[in-house]
Design an enzyme around this catalytic site. Structure first.
Site, short mmCIF file in Angstrom:
data_model
loop_
_atom_site.label_atom_id
_atom_site.label_comp_id
_atom_site.label_asym_id
_atom_site.label_seq_id
_atom_site.Cartn_x
_atom_site.Cartn_y
_atom_site.Cartn_z
N ASP A 83 0.86 -1.19 0.00
CA ASP A 83 0.00 0.00 0.00
C ASP A 83 0.90 1.24 0.00
O ASP A 83 2.11 1.14 0.18
CB ASP A 83 -0.92 -0.01 1.24
CG ASP A 83 -1.91 1.16 1.25
OD1 ASP A 83 -2.34 1.61 0.17
OD2 ASP A 83 -2.23 1.66 2.34
N TYR B 93 -1.13 8.32 -2.40
CA TYR B 93 -1.37 7.98 -3.81
C TYR B 93 -2.61 8.68 -4.35
O TYR B 93 -2.74 8.90 -5.55
CB TYR B 93 -1.58 6.47 -3.94
CG TYR B 93 -0.32 5.64 -4.01
CD1 TYR B 93 0.95 6.21 -3.85
CD2 TYR B 93 -0.39 4.27 -4.24
CE1 TYR B 93 2.09 5.42 -3.92
CE2 TYR B 93 0.74 3.48 -4.32
CZ TYR B 93 1.99 4.06 -4.15
OH TYR B 93 3.11 3.27 -4.24
N CYS C 263 -4.49 -1.60 -1.92
CA CYS C 263 -4.73 -0.18 -2.12
C CYS C 263 -5.70 -0.03 -3.29
O CYS C 263 -5.38 -0.45 -4.41
CB CYS C 263 -3.40 0.50 -2.45
SG CYS C 263 -3.55 2.23 -2.89
N CYS D 48 -11.23 2.71 0.42
CA CYS D 48 -9.81 3.03 0.60
C CYS D 48 -9.40 2.18 1.78
O CYS D 48 -10.11 2.17 2.81
CB CYS D 48 -9.62 4.51 0.90
SG CYS D 48 -7.95 4.90 1.47
N1 DGL Z 1 -4.90 3.09 0.97
C1 DGL Z 1 -5.04 3.59 -0.34
C2 DGL Z 1 -6.34 3.13 -0.98
O1 DGL Z 1 -6.85 2.08 -0.67
C3 DGL Z 1 -4.73 5.01 -0.71
C4 DGL Z 1 -4.34 6.05 0.24
C5 DGL Z 1 -3.53 7.15 -0.43
O2 DGL Z 1 -2.32 6.98 -0.50
O3 DGL Z 1 -4.11 8.14 -0.88
O4 DGL Z 1 -6.89 3.78 -1.83
#
Ligand code: DGL
Length: 275
Positions: free
Chosen positions: A17, A49, A81, A195
């Site tokens: 992640d 991300y 993620c 998320c």
């Molecule tokens: N944990 C990530 C997801 O499931 C994203 C978090 C991020 O880095 O913005 O989307």
């Protein structure tokens, strides 16, 4: 499927992640597969991300995963993620020669579960905007209205919580109020936490949201899929104790602050890639 890639007595699972969010998935995997060693990898150098452009994210994930697999050979890769999975899975699958499980928004189960046919989607701004997400809605939730909110703040709050920091009073309440102020939100009966950071805040979110709203995520389904893909692996020797490891792309004070939280996930060692 055998654990030939690592020569480990039990298949090693690489869970990836941008930050701590994938721990919500790692926890589900550990419940089903307590004997499999986990490498938990966080691309903290490029976190978050959810605000990054598509081309730069594809290139970054490609590079980091290649490095990780070189340094920590694994038998299966879990992209824990939504933001990365909804963008990079086809590319990774075309390149890598190991089973890859991705996490995508739980739109399908939410639509099946909803009685009011109004479902919520809480994700990063990138996941909310992804064509992949819109495709899931078109395919599985045509009979539903989807109330979507993208929040990067909530991602940061989950990171703070796991570092043991104070969360500003009403920081989560502001986000839930924004969601509940959207058109038809009062009719929602299922909310998709799309998320992987957000299940780490499930209790806090539930406290702020109407009690009739069911919060769902993809963690348990991912763990079931991993278990299925590893079903043919050899049995571990008696009294085998798996050793878990956390790997960060960058050594930072924040990463070190996560040590107590990682211990709660059975992870007692940290390593750094320096990329
Ligand atoms: N944990 C990530 C997801 O499931 C994203 C978090 C991020 O880095 O913005 O989307």
């Amino acid at each position: 499927m055998t654990n030939s890639a690592t020569a480990s007595p039990v298949p090693r699972i690489l869970v990836f992640d941008s930050g701590v969010g994938g721990l919500s998935v790692a926890q589900e995997i550990q419940q089903r597969l307590p004997l499999n060693p986990l490498v938990y990898a966080s691309d903290n150098a490029f976190f978050p991300y959810g605000t990054k452009g598509e081309a730069e994210l594809i290139a970054r994930v490609d590079m980091v995963i290649s490095e990780l697999l070189k340094r920590y050979p694994a038998d299966i890769l879990v992209i824990a993620c939504n933001t990365a999975s909804t963008l990079t899975l086809p590319h990774l699958r075309s390149k890598l020669n190991l089973p890859i499980v991705g996490v995508v928004p739980a739109i399908k189960p939410a639509a099946l579960m909803s009685k009011t046919k109004v479902i919520g989607l809480l994700a990063t701004p990138a996941t909310v905007a992804r064509p992949y997400t819109h495709e899931l809605i078109r395919e599985y939730a045509t009979d539903c209205q989807v109330v979507s909110l993208g929040s990067s703040e909530l991602v940061q709050i989950a990171e703070q919580k796991l570092r043991g920091e104070m969360i500003a009073p009403n920081a989560i309440g502001k986000i839930t109020q924004e969601l509940m102020a959207m058109d038809n939100a009062e009719k929602m009966d299922v909310l998709v936490l799309a998320c992987t950071h957000f299940p780490l805040l499930k209790d806090e979110l539930a406290q702020q949201l109407p009690t009739h709203l069911t919060l769902i995520d993809s963690g348990a389904a991912i763990a079931r899929r991993v278990e299925f893909l590893l079903a043919d692996a050899v049995e571990p020797p008696a009294e085998y104790i798996p050793e878990h490891l956390a790997v960060f792309t960058k050594a930072t004070a924040e990463a070190q602050q996560l040590a107590p939280a990682l211990t709660r996930f059975g992870i007692h060692r940290q390593d750094y890639l320096g990329i």
